[in-house]
Design an enzyme around this catalytic site. Structure first.
Site, PDB file in Angstrom:
ATOM      1  N   GLU A 148      -4.653   2.053  -6.979  1.00  0.00           N
ATOM      2  CA  GLU A 148      -5.686   2.733  -6.625  1.00  0.00           C
ATOM      3  C   GLU A 148      -5.293   4.390  -7.151  1.00  0.00           C
ATOM      4  O   GLU A 148      -4.312   4.748  -6.789  1.00  0.00           O
ATOM      5  CB  GLU A 148      -5.652   3.151  -5.004  1.00  0.00           C
ATOM      6  CG  GLU A 148      -6.927   3.827  -4.335  1.00  0.00           C
ATOM      7  CD  GLU A 148      -6.251   5.272  -3.760  1.00  0.00           C
ATOM      8  OE1 GLU A 148      -7.258   5.803  -2.831  1.00  0.00           O
ATOM      9  OE2 GLU A 148      -5.206   5.565  -3.656  1.00  0.00           O
TER      10      GLU A 148
ATOM     11  N   ASP B  53      -1.627   2.078  -2.753  1.00  0.00           N
ATOM     12  CA  ASP B  53      -2.218   3.033  -2.343  1.00  0.00           C
ATOM     13  C   ASP B  53      -1.767   4.428  -3.032  1.00  0.00           C
ATOM     14  O   ASP B  53      -0.322   4.613  -3.117  1.00  0.00           O
ATOM     15  CB  ASP B  53      -2.287   3.381  -0.771  1.00  0.00           C
ATOM     16  CG  ASP B  53      -3.192   4.473  -0.398  1.00  0.00           C
ATOM     17  OD1 ASP B  53      -4.399   4.543  -0.487  1.00  0.00           O
ATOM     18  OD2 ASP B  53      -2.277   5.564   0.096  1.00  0.00           O
TER      19      ASP B  53
END
Length: 674
Positions: A383, A329
């Site tokens: 991401e 992330d």
């Protein structure tokens, strides 16, 4: 050093070759430093979870913590009535490492504990950074570390599992909100109730959010406090292992949404100021330490101790829980000192302007190398929104080593199109560009919407299309509305074109495949701590009197079609027709011909498309009655190309078909003429 393949493959990178190659050398040099010039492996280096934290030996309990700024540390817990006793005092072993040894009979399974730490000018209770279980008292809401030492640990039945990446079809999920009831769901409930749905739907991977412990449930798991502790609000570590084991039994890979981009700033619950210092795991510069947009703390990736902590964390989840990889992330935030905020990223110069964090880039490269060293079949996904070149390229070619990068442009494109474009202006050329525009040497995960597009303050795709009509016209027993008919038609088409133009994998967030209504909003003060929107209403998809099942049934058929072609994601994708004035797009993969009519009103009879000569049958039709369409085509009819002497030398003829408005057809070439 020879020119890296990354630069050879993209001549536009040549002006920045010196920067790219310097980063590559830095990564190599750091790995040599950590592995004693190659005498050890990265896996040997990443074993901190076996040394730090609370460890049980044959003779005693041993607790170790890295706290160079501390002047005194005591272990306190339910086993000593939370007192600071001399026999529980930690000793300074040097290099900032503190240690205490306790007889086995004094500490037991489920005991609670913390560290009491003194430093120059202050003191406080702290949860050990390396602890593997943290629980919250339901009355006081205080978090404490907990001893997890059951008489029988969970034993995995399935070992040596290998993820199916042909292609990778990901069902993004959150265990806590996967229950129908207005409460927090458990690992056991997910294993028993949701995993069978994932298997039935045809997905071969789940991407699980909010695994690492976090004090605030509403953070969606992104403000991590204890990096080695699976969230106890969903159950025990053994119950999480059982979930993963069961998924493997079903042929489903389990990818963890790991957060190494920042940490919660809470001092009592997290790793902030464990020894009283502000820069233990974080930069000494307050501007670099604090993430203004996320209200959290950023790691100092230049410290070997931080690399040790984070790399050990990667190995821990792979080895101890058998996760099959990670979705990292917030990678954009890691890559740039600005965290990507306010940056344009319109030219290559924006990626190599001196505002990149070479230590963070080095960490990501080392993490990818370690993960694939520990498990060669592991999957890593970045991401990342800026489009940094080389992210999903092999390390030896000059890349960062991720297997995939998220195609974050695609959901943004669909939202922008729905919000700003009239239906007549849904141009095939734009749709084709956005769904296929990617670096040729990097694999991507395409998606229409993830959890990001469904959070409070935003809307899911289905809610953008149908809005309040979802409350009144989704029953099959009532008259429909134009917005519902339009929304159901476009929802299927949007997903079909996104999922079938992939070059790596496809992702959806749980429930969105059947058009789960409304948004996601976790319990918070502003909504009266309600779980109403932090759950999944599975009954909507199961109720055949409602129209949601049309979308769910179509999704199953679409995934089944993709999986029917071996290595679908690697098959050449050839655009064979696009015409903006007609809103028609057509392309082929393997023997499958995809034709879309995005026009809101015009249906075309005998619309001609140049396609490989032969016989075709319809294998999927978004307008079919079982999928909530109008059934305007007879899908039993086979289509034959018409010979054209002009195109025959190229093996092509005119395929003519009836294309209803807002319809996508998939035809399969049965017998190709030569």
């Amino acid at each position: 050093m020879d020119m890296l393949d990354m630069i050879k493959n993209d001549p536009w990178l040549e002006p920045y070759s010196e920067i790219i190659e310097a980063q590559h050398r830095h990564n190599i040099d750091k790995e040599k430093e950590l592995t004693q010039n190659g005498r050890d492996s990265l896996s040997d280096f990443a074993t901190g979870y076996l040394y730090f934290g609370l460890q049980k030996t044959d003779k005693e309990w041993v607790l170790r913590e890295w706290a160079p700024g501390a002047t005194e540390i005591f272990l306190a817990g339910t086993f000593n009535r939370w007192q600071r006793l001399e026999s529980y005092r930690l000793k300074n072993k040097g290099n900032g490492v503190w240690e205490v040894k306790i007889p086995l009979e004094r500490i037991h399974h489920l005991d609670l504990y913390k560290l009491f730490v003194r430093w120059d000018g202050g003191n406080g209770e702290r949860i050990p950074a390396w602890c593997k279980r943290v629980v919250q008292d339901p009355d006081t809401l205080i978090f404490s570390a907990q001893v997890w030492d059951p008489e029988h640990y969970y034993t995995f039945r399935n070992t040596g599992f290998k993820p199916d990446t042909s292609p990778l079809l990901i069902y993004e999920c959150h265990v806590g909100m996967a229950t129908e009831e207005e409460r927090i769901g458990t690992y056991n409930e997910f294993r028993q109730q949701v995993l069978p749905r994932v298997k039935e739907n045809g997905y071969n991977a789940i991407q699980v959010m909010a695994i690492q412990e976090h004090p605030y449930y509403g953070s969606f798991g992104y403000h991590v406090s204890s990096f080695f502790a699976p969230s106890s609000r969903n159950g025990t570590p053994d119950e999480l292992k059982a979930l993963i084991d069961e998924a493997h039994e079903m042929g489903i890979a389990v990818i963890m949404d790991i957060v190494h981009s920042h940490a919660v700033k809470n001092e009592a619950e997290g790793i902030a100021r464990i020894d009283g210092s502000y820069d233990l795991y974080f930069p000494s510069d307050p501007q670099r330490r604090y993430h203004q947009a996320w209200d959290s703390l950023c790691f100092d990736y230049g410290k070997n101790e931080v690399l040790h902590f984070l790399l050990s964390n990667c190995k821990y989840w792979l080895e101890e829980f058998h996760f099959d990889g990670f979705r990292f992330d917030g990678v954009t935030s890691m890559l740039y000192y600005s965290h990507g905020l306010g940056e344009n990223f319109s030219t290559y110069a924006d990626y190599y302007n001196g505002r990149q964090d070479p230590d963070a880039i080095c960490y990501l490269t080392l993490a990818n190398k370690l993960i694939h060293e520990v498990n060669p079949n592991a999957v890593t996904i970045a991401e990342e929104v800026s489009g940094m070149p080389g992210l999903a390229l092999k390390i030896e070619k000059g890349g960062y080593g991720f297997d995939y990068r998220m195609a974050m442009n695609i959901p943004d494109f669909w939202i922008k199109t729905i919000k700003e474009k009239q239906d007549e202006d849904w141009h095939p050329t734009a749709i084709w560009w956005e769904t296929t525009n990617r670096r040729a040497d990097e694999k991507t995960i395409s998606y229409v919407e993830s959890h990001d597009q469904a959070l409070v303050g935003d809307k899911t795709i289905i809610f953008r299309l149908i809005d309040s009509d979802m409350y009144w016209f989704m029953s099959k027993l009532m008259q429909s509305s134009y917005r519902v008919d339009r929304g159901i038609a476009l929802h299927k088409m949007i997903r079909l074109v996104t999922a079938t133009t992939i070059n790596g994998g496809y992702l959806t967030f749980m429930g969105n495949e059947f058009g789960h209504p409304e948004w996601i909003d976790f319990p918070r003060e502003g909504n009266g701590w309600s779980h109403k929107y932090a759950r999944r209403q599975w009954h909507l998809a199961d109720d055949t009197n409602l129209k949601y099942h049309y979308l769910g049934d179509f999704d199953k058929a679409m995934i089944r079609l993709i999986r029917s072609v071996p290595d679908f994601q690697t098959t050449p994708i050839n655009k064979i027709w696009d015409k903006d004035e007609d809103n028609i797009l057509a392309y082929m993969r393997d023997k499958l011909l995809f034709i879309y009519n995005f026009h809101p009103q015009k249906s075309y009879s005998d619309y001609g498309i140049l396609a490989p000569e032969g016989e075709y049958e319809i294998v999927l039709n978004t307008d079919a009655l079982p999928f909530g369409g109008f059934g305007l085509n007879d899908d039993r009819i086979h289509h034959f190309t018409q010979h054209d002497p002009l195109y025959a030398p190229h093996g092509k003829g005119w395929l003519k078909a009836y294309l209803p408005a807002r319809t996508g057809l998939v035809l399969k070439l049965l017998n190709q003429q030569k």
